[in-house]
Scaffold this motif. Structure first.
Motif, mmCIF file in Angstrom:
data_model
loop_
_atom_site.group_PDB
_atom_site.id
_atom_site.type_symbol
_atom_site.label_atom_id
_atom_site.label_comp_id
_atom_site.label_asym_id
_atom_site.label_seq_id
_atom_site.Cartn_x
_atom_site.Cartn_y
_atom_site.Cartn_z
ATOM 1 N N TYR A 152 -26.335 -3.996 -1.067
ATOM 2 C CA TYR A 152 -25.389 -3.070 -0.444
ATOM 3 C C TYR A 152 -24.155 -3.876 -0.045
ATOM 4 C CZ TYR A 152 -29.080 0.484 0.314
ATOM 5 O OH TYR A 152 -30.074 1.418 0.164
ATOM 6 N N THR A 158 -20.391 0.940 7.634
ATOM 7 C CA THR A 158 -20.787 1.806 6.533
ATOM 8 C C THR A 158 -21.085 0.956 5.302
ATOM 9 O OG1 THR A 158 -19.360 3.569 7.375
ATOM 10 C CG2 THR A 158 -20.124 3.760 5.094
ATOM 11 N N SER A 206 -22.658 0.701 1.196
ATOM 12 C CA SER A 206 -22.783 1.475 -0.032
ATOM 13 C C SER A 206 -23.364 0.608 -1.138
ATOM 14 C CB SER A 206 -21.430 2.043 -0.461
ATOM 15 O OG SER A 206 -20.514 0.990 -0.730
ATOM 16 N N ASP A 264 -25.710 4.042 5.473
ATOM 17 C CA ASP A 264 -25.030 4.156 4.183
ATOM 18 C C ASP A 264 -24.320 5.499 4.102
ATOM 19 O OD1 ASP A 264 -27.090 5.939 3.846
ATOM 20 O OD2 ASP A 264 -27.986 4.895 2.131
#
Length: 321
Positions: A59, A66, A68, A321
């Motif tokens: 990630y 945050t 992703s 996420d």
């Protein structure tokens, strides 16, 4: 009137803490990587951990808030089964940058291997699929680079319990130097084995150096236990001898409010603040999948002695996420 004013003052003083507890209670985990580690490079944070039987997911985040994964699902594994050592049990990775290349140290098949990549996102590969030498099963690698240029591998041997060892590495990271292995510590204190298990567990080592003192951060108890927790020991050299901190554990279900809190890694953000990324149980009733979180760390000066490594339980937050 005096009593009412006193009560109001007490409520106002408690408000920040109460709000923090309420916020933590409302937040829910959304990333489920155990044995996590965070690596920072060129303004980007990379998160890895135990979570796939096909290798290691990655990630990314620019703000630690945050996270992703790559839109291309083929790129979501930084290391893929079949491109490096290992068929199963992909656990506890660590990523470092060394001499212009990126390396991932990890566990597979209850052995330790090191793969190389051109980017923190991978792909990490080996030209020859092999594990590091070892006289028994070994897991949980952590590479430490000392000021004098020497490289050390902290790891766990499955030998009369999970016991933490250190060995000096060859300069090219191809293997350990024979004859340099030495035991650092084992689970011998009450908090480290609350179930009085016949196979005591100390694992997940991370080492950092602060004011000429080496700090070995580790977890103890079986990871399935609600009492899984984090403590540390100190030494004057990478090989020890290690002295456990009398105030252990510094992270536990008592400090962060969640069961099974432990086995992570220390990292520093781009502002110079220190954190510990860790996993907890999925919930009060389920261990798996283990959820990924962060707590803040700091060194507290101690008069006439080593600085104390402290965790701020109120800073606990899930990674999202």
């Amino acid at each position: 009137m005096t009593i009412r004013k006193t009560m109001l003052k007490a409520l106002l003083l408690a408000a920040p803490t109460l709000c923090g507890i309420h916020a933590r209670a409302q937040q829910q985990p959304s990333i489920f990587l155990a044995d996590p580690t965070v690596f920072s490079d060129k303004g980007m944070y990379y998160l890895y951990g135990t979570g796939s039987d096909r290798g290691f997911l990655v990630y990314t985040s620019k703000d630690l808030k945050t996270w992703s994964q790559p839109a291309d699902t083929a790129q979501r594994l930084a290391l893929k089964k079949g491109e490096s050592f290992g068929d199963h049990g992909f656990w506890a990775p660590q990523v470092v940058k060394y001499k212009g290349s990126y390396y991932m140290a990890y566990t597979a098949d209850e052995h330790i291997a090191i793969a190389r990549g051109s980017s923190p996102a991978g792909p990490f590969r080996q030209s020859s699929f092999k594990a590091l030498r070892g006289d028994t099963k070994q897991i949980d690698p952590f590479l430490f680079f000392d000021d004098n240029g020497k490289v050390y591998l902290y790891h766990v041997k499955l030998q009369h319990g999970n016991r933490i060892f250190v060995a000096e590495m060859k300069p090219d990271l191809s293997d350990i130097i024979p004859g340099t292995e030495k035991e650092c510590l084992a689970a011998t204190e009450p908090w480290e084995n609350t179930a009085a298990a016949g196979w005591p567990v100390s694992e997940g080592p991370t080492v950092l150096k602060h004011k000429q003192t080496y700090y070995l951060v580790y977890s103890a108890n079986d990871f399935r236990s609600k009492d899984y927790a984090v403590g540390y020991a100190t030494a004057a050299s990478p090989a020890g001898p290690w002295k456990k901190y009398a105030g252990n554990p510094i992270i536990s279900r008592q400090t962060v409010g969640h069961n099974g809190s432990g086995h992570g890694d220390v990292f520093t953000d781009q502002q110079g603040h220190m954190h510990y990324v860790l996993h907890t149980h999925r919930s009060d009733s389920a261990v798996a999948p283990r959820a990924t979180a962060v707590v803040d760390l700091r060194f507290k000066p101690a008069k006439g002695g080593e600085d104390v490594l402290e965790a701020d339980g109120n800073s606990f937050r899930w990674l999202q996420d």
